[in-house]
Design a protein around this motif. Sequence first.
Motif, PDB file in Angstrom:
ATOM      1  N   ASP A  15      -9.347  16.635  10.732  1.00  0.00           N
ATOM      2  CA  ASP A  15      -8.964  16.443  12.138  1.00  0.00           C
ATOM      3  C   ASP A  15      -7.724  15.565  12.285  1.00  0.00           C
ATOM      4  N   ASN A  16      -7.518  14.645  11.339  1.00  0.00           N
ATOM      5  CA  ASN A  16      -6.501  13.616  11.545  1.00  0.00           C
ATOM      6  C   ASN A  16      -5.386  13.594  10.506  1.00  0.00           C
ATOM      7  N   GLU A  17      -5.546  14.285   9.392  1.00  0.00           N
ATOM      8  CA  GLU A  17      -4.551  14.241   8.326  1.00  0.00           C
ATOM      9  C   GLU A  17      -4.169  15.670   7.917  1.00  0.00           C
ATOM     10  N   ASP A  18      -2.922  15.834   7.533  1.00  0.00           N
ATOM     11  CA  ASP A  18      -2.440  17.135   7.063  1.00  0.00           C
ATOM     12  C   ASP A  18      -2.658  17.203   5.554  1.00  0.00           C
ATOM     13  N   VAL A  19      -3.879  17.505   5.149  1.00  0.00           N
ATOM     14  CA  VAL A  19      -4.261  17.460   3.733  1.00  0.00           C
ATOM     15  C   VAL A  19      -5.125  18.668   3.374  1.00  0.00           C
ATOM     16  N   ALA A  50     -14.907   6.816   6.476  1.00  0.00           N
ATOM     17  CA  ALA A  50     -14.566   7.885   7.410  1.00  0.00           C
ATOM     18  C   ALA A  50     -14.006   7.315   8.703  1.00  0.00           C
ATOM     19  N   GLU A  51     -14.635   6.264   9.216  1.00  0.00           N
ATOM     20  CA  GLU A  51     -14.162   5.666  10.459  1.00  0.00           C
ATOM     21  C   GLU A  51     -12.787   5.044  10.284  1.00  0.00           C
ATOM     22  N   SER A  52     -12.502   4.528   9.085  1.00  0.00           N
ATOM     23  CA  SER A  52     -11.218   3.860   8.852  1.00  0.00           C
ATOM     24  C   SER A  52     -10.033   4.814   8.955  1.00  0.00           C
ATOM     25  N   ILE A  53     -10.266   6.109   8.836  1.00  0.00           N
ATOM     26  CA  ILE A  53      -9.168   7.080   8.854  1.00  0.00           C
ATOM     27  C   ILE A  53      -8.444   7.081  10.187  1.00  0.00           C
ATOM     28  N   ASN A  54      -9.187   6.968  11.258  1.00  0.00           N
ATOM     29  CA  ASN A  54      -8.542   7.024  12.585  1.00  0.00           C
ATOM     30  C   ASN A  54      -8.965   5.880  13.496  1.00  0.00           C
ATOM     31  N   SER A  55      -9.453   4.780  12.922  1.00  0.00           N
ATOM     32  CA  SER A  55      -9.869   3.635  13.735  1.00  0.00           C
ATOM     33  C   SER A  55      -8.667   3.004  14.434  1.00  0.00           C
ATOM     34  N   GLN A  68      -4.973 -11.386   6.287  1.00  0.00           N
ATOM     35  CA  GLN A  68      -6.089 -10.444   6.228  1.00  0.00           C
ATOM     36  C   GLN A  68      -5.575  -9.093   5.742  1.00  0.00           C
ATOM     37  N   ALA A  69      -6.489  -8.280   5.231  1.00  0.00           N
ATOM     38  CA  ALA A  69      -6.119  -6.969   4.696  1.00  0.00           C
ATOM     39  C   ALA A  69      -7.060  -5.909   5.227  1.00  0.00           C
ATOM     40  N   GLN A  70      -6.549  -4.714   5.353  1.00  0.00           N
ATOM     41  CA  GLN A  70      -7.308  -3.615   5.936  1.00  0.00           C
ATOM     42  C   GLN A  70      -8.042  -2.828   4.862  1.00  0.00           C
ATOM     43  N   MET A  71      -9.316  -2.582   5.101  1.00  0.00           N
ATOM     44  CA  MET A  71     -10.163  -1.818   4.200  1.00  0.00           C
ATOM     45  C   MET A  71     -10.144  -0.344   4.575  1.00  0.00           C
ATOM     46  N   GLY A  72     -10.256   0.526   3.554  1.00  0.00           N
ATOM     47  CA  GLY A  72     -10.470   1.935   3.832  1.00  0.00           C
ATOM     48  C   GLY A  72      -9.297   2.816   3.493  1.00  0.00           C
ATOM     49  N   TYR A  73      -9.166   3.882   4.244  1.00  0.00           N
ATOM     50  CA  TYR A  73      -8.193   4.931   3.950  1.00  0.00           C
ATOM     51  C   TYR A  73      -6.768   4.399   3.911  1.00  0.00           C
ATOM     52  N   HIS A  74      -6.431   3.471   4.801  1.00  0.00           N
ATOM     53  CA  HIS A  74      -5.062   2.974   4.926  1.00  0.00           C
ATOM     54  C   HIS A  74      -4.839   1.658   4.191  1.00  0.00           C
ATOM     55  N   VAL A  75      -5.626   1.361   3.184  1.00  0.00           N
ATOM     56  CA  VAL A  75      -5.496   0.122   2.430  1.00  0.00           C
ATOM     57  C   VAL A  75      -4.117   0.043   1.775  1.00  0.00           C
ATOM     58  N   SER A  76      -3.576  -1.154   1.710  1.00  0.00           N
ATOM     59  CA  SER A  76      -2.318  -1.363   1.005  1.00  0.00           C
ATOM     60  C   SER A  76      -2.563  -1.312  -0.495  1.00  0.00           C
ATOM     61  N   GLN A  77      -1.784  -0.514  -1.187  1.00  0.00           N
ATOM     62  CA  GLN A  77      -1.971  -0.376  -2.626  1.00  0.00           C
ATOM     63  C   GLN A  77      -1.351  -1.526  -3.412  1.00  0.00           C
ATOM     64  N   GLU A  78      -0.820  -2.488  -2.706  1.00  0.00           N
ATOM     65  CA  GLU A  78      -0.321  -3.701  -3.347  1.00  0.00           C
ATOM     66  C   GLU A  78      -1.413  -4.771  -3.454  1.00  0.00           C
ATOM     67  N   LEU A  79      -2.539  -4.560  -2.786  1.00  0.00           N
ATOM     68  CA  LEU A  79      -3.601  -5.568  -2.751  1.00  0.00           C
ATOM     69  C   LEU A  79      -4.262  -5.738  -4.113  1.00  0.00           C
ATOM     70  N   ARG A  80      -4.704  -6.981  -4.362  1.00  0.00           N
ATOM     71  CA  ARG A  80      -5.492  -7.280  -5.541  1.00  0.00           C
ATOM     72  C   ARG A  80      -6.553  -8.313  -5.163  1.00  0.00           C
TER      73      ARG A  80
END
Length: 388
Positions: free
Chosen positions: A98-102, A256-261, A287-299
């Motif tokens: 519904d929300n991503e072109d994948v 799932a909710e994180s995709i379009n929250s 603070q950092a965001q969890m889920g689909y849109h997580v920053s890949q720089e996080l550790r």
Amino acid sequence: MKSTVWLSLLTLLWSASANPLVGLIDPACKVVRGECPHENVSFWLYSNSTRNNPILLDPLDLNPWDFQPPRPLKILIHGYTGYRDFAPNSFIRPVLLDNEDVYVISIDYGPLVRYPCYIQAVQNLPLVSQCLAQLINNLVDRAIVPNDQIHLIGFSLGGQVAGQTANYLKRKLKRITGLDPAKPLFILGPDSRRLDAGDAEFVDVIHSDVFGRGVLRAAGHVDFYPNFGAQQPGCMEENMQDPGSCNHERAPRFYAESINSTVGFWGRYCSGWLVHLLGLCPTTGAQAQMGYHVSQELRGSYFLKTGSSPPFALGKLEDVDNSQTLAKFHLNLDNNEIDDDYEPQLLEAFLELDAVKVIVKMDEDDLDRQLDWVDREEEEPLSRNIIK
């Protein structure tokens, strides 16, 4: 040590009908061998145009036109007792489409992970992982999907499948997401048997049932612990008879909710779960965001709170200055008696797989010959002893 293992096993088999070892005594539970492709492992391709009529893929005869126009590919991997319309698919796939072109591939290996065959399900995972790796290698080798456009998302046993799949891939994937990766029989094994940060360029993990079905220790480059990953708000009301199942399933629901929250799941960094448990984490700062849109720089490890019902996301945490309180305490981790890989469990008899394999080879008569009753005080409960 052997006595403890045997006694734990017997207690579990006699008293817990829903435990991971019950399949030991079920003749229908089998370990499946074979080559890939395998009849019990199938792959279903979804896009917006095929979401109600998915394409069954042949890993050895892939049609490039099924993947046109080019789009990122998400591969969803279910867990124990699952199938292609079971979690995480039922939560994540429709939101993605519904929300991503994948493109979305839902793997189905349900016949290999049926209840009550948990022990055998774990032993069947290498076959599943090899077949998934075969599909991915062929997609990449034939230039149908670029390697850096493939993202594995595995729930429970599916999280461990994702980790094992990395053993058979020709090239390391860019991202793997583990949604409460399964704990039983994965605690003491090598990294090659379970999901870890070496399995992809970026591995993010959500822990939602750390005292039961899911692992507590960090398993990725970044690990998120909603509500400490222990008791998820609303689960006692939602499933009073088995709140742990609800806790476990929260991970794919949060994802799932994180995709379009619109507000997002935001957590705050802490050096580890023990420090958080002792209330010694800072409550101000980035603070950092969890889920689909997580920053890949996080550790590192991040902790957050959620609501008890959808929408679960609560947005950013409120800053509360606790620096003066923290200044009074110093936790010397060098003298910490709790190891980083400590795994608390609800059931002591979540044995390691090698120990279970030994037990499986023994028939009931052999087992009975190794047991005798021990003397006990009048008020003590009955127990059994292992003859060495």
